[in-house]
Design a protein around this motif. Structure first.
Motif, PDB file in Angstrom:
ATOM      1  N   HIS A   5       0.848  -1.137   0.163  1.00  0.00           N
ATOM      2  CA  HIS A   5       0.022   0.013  -0.091  1.00  0.00           C
ATOM      3  C   HIS A   5       0.942   1.276   0.113  1.00  0.00           C
ATOM      4  O   HIS A   5       2.116   0.993   0.110  1.00  0.00           O
ATOM      5  CB  HIS A   5      -0.878  -0.098   1.151  1.00  0.00           C
ATOM      6  N   ALA A   7       0.882   5.492   1.505  1.00  0.00           N
ATOM      7  CA  ALA A   7       0.510   6.129   2.820  1.00  0.00           C
ATOM      8  C   ALA A   7       0.455   7.563   2.240  1.00  0.00           C
ATOM      9  O   ALA A   7       1.615   8.314   2.071  1.00  0.00           O
ATOM     10  CB  ALA A   7       1.327   5.659   3.686  1.00  0.00           C
ATOM     11  N   GLY A  31     -11.034   3.809   9.073  1.00  0.00           N
ATOM     12  CA  GLY A  31      -9.542   3.227   9.585  1.00  0.00           C
ATOM     13  C   GLY A  31      -9.788   2.826  10.766  1.00  0.00           C
ATOM     14  O   GLY A  31     -10.698   2.069  11.503  1.00  0.00           O
ATOM     15  N   ASN A  41      -5.850   6.315  11.092  1.00  0.00           N
ATOM     16  CA  ASN A  41      -5.767   6.344   9.838  1.00  0.00           C
ATOM     17  C   ASN A  41      -7.052   5.992   8.945  1.00  0.00           C
ATOM     18  O   ASN A  41      -8.225   5.795   9.869  1.00  0.00           O
ATOM     19  CB  ASN A  41      -4.967   5.199   9.151  1.00  0.00           C
ATOM     20  N   LEU A  43      -8.866   4.217   5.304  1.00  0.00           N
ATOM     21  CA  LEU A  43      -8.314   3.677   3.997  1.00  0.00           C
ATOM     22  C   LEU A  43      -9.322   3.411   2.905  1.00  0.00           C
ATOM     23  O   LEU A  43     -10.566   3.611   3.005  1.00  0.00           O
ATOM     24  CB  LEU A  43      -8.087   2.162   4.722  1.00  0.00           C
ATOM     25  N   GLU A  53      -3.637   4.800   2.191  1.00  0.00           N
ATOM     26  CA  GLU A  53      -3.906   4.903   3.431  1.00  0.00           C
ATOM     27  C   GLU A  53      -3.634   6.640   3.844  1.00  0.00           C
ATOM     28  O   GLU A  53      -2.602   7.014   3.272  1.00  0.00           O
ATOM     29  CB  GLU A  53      -2.826   4.161   4.503  1.00  0.00           C
TER      30      GLU A  53
END
Length: 202
Positions: A5, A7, A31, A41, A43, A53
């Protein structure tokens, strides 16, 4: 190792989420919180089993450990794409392939999710935080359970004054034609195919 992923960090979670949503024309899902580092977070799923994220320091949590991961203690300025994360099936076996500074790992948990992840002792990953963190999921990866965005990563571009050295370090752990390294000031940019056409996330 494979890409897991990307961020986006912000001084607040609202800023990080707004930056990501505006750039790609999508809405993030929920999140949670990371007690160890005092962060939280939101998502959203991508095609090809990846996800995005948005992450920031949670002002309502006291971290159990500092410095925080992703160099968030020193984050300043506008929200931006800040980190990328690889997935390994055997993190312990793969650690000798990583730069020495990036070999320390910690155990993490958020709700029913458990994983191991490389987090340098000072929170800063090599090459000005452009080197990827590496995780090993100890439960089913979350990407397939997330709300889906209809977006697909087409290219991740890393810019650094030590581009050749960064490329050599990445060649030891990753073979992904979507990831490109260029000579320049430290920066990261991702290109996506989205329901609204091509979009760029910086």
């Amino acid at each position: 190792m494979i890409l897991d992923h990307l961020a986006v960090a912000g001084t607040t979670l609202a800023e990080a989420a707004a930056h990501l949503e505006e750039a790609l024309g999508i809405r993030l899902g929920p999140g949670g919180a990371h007690a160890r580092y005092g962060t939280h977070n939101r998502l959203i799923g991508l095609e090809d089993g990846l996800y995005l994220e948005a992450i920031a320091i949670d002002p309502e949590q006291e971290p159990q450990e500092q410095p925080r991961w992703f160099n968030l203690d020193r984050f300043a300025g506008p929200a931006r794409l800040s980190n990328w994360i690889l997935r390994s099936e055997d993190l312990e076996a793969g650690k000798p392939l990583l730069p020495p500074h990036a070999q320390r790992h910690v155990a993490m948990q958020r709700g029913g999710l458990k994983w191991l992840m490389t987090v340098p002792a000072d929170g800063l990953l090599p090459y000005d935080n452009l080197f990827p963190a590496v995780l090993q999921w100890q439960a089913e990866p979350p990407a397939g359970k997330l709300p889906q965005s209809g977006c697909r990563l087409t290219r991740l571009i890393l810019s650094h004054p030590e581009a050749a050295e960064l490329q050599a370090a990445l060649d030891r752990i990753l073979a992904d034609p979507r990831v490109a390294v260029e000579l320049g000031k430290p920066a990261m940019m991702a290109e996506f195919a989205t329901p609204h056409g091509p979009r760029v996330l910086r």
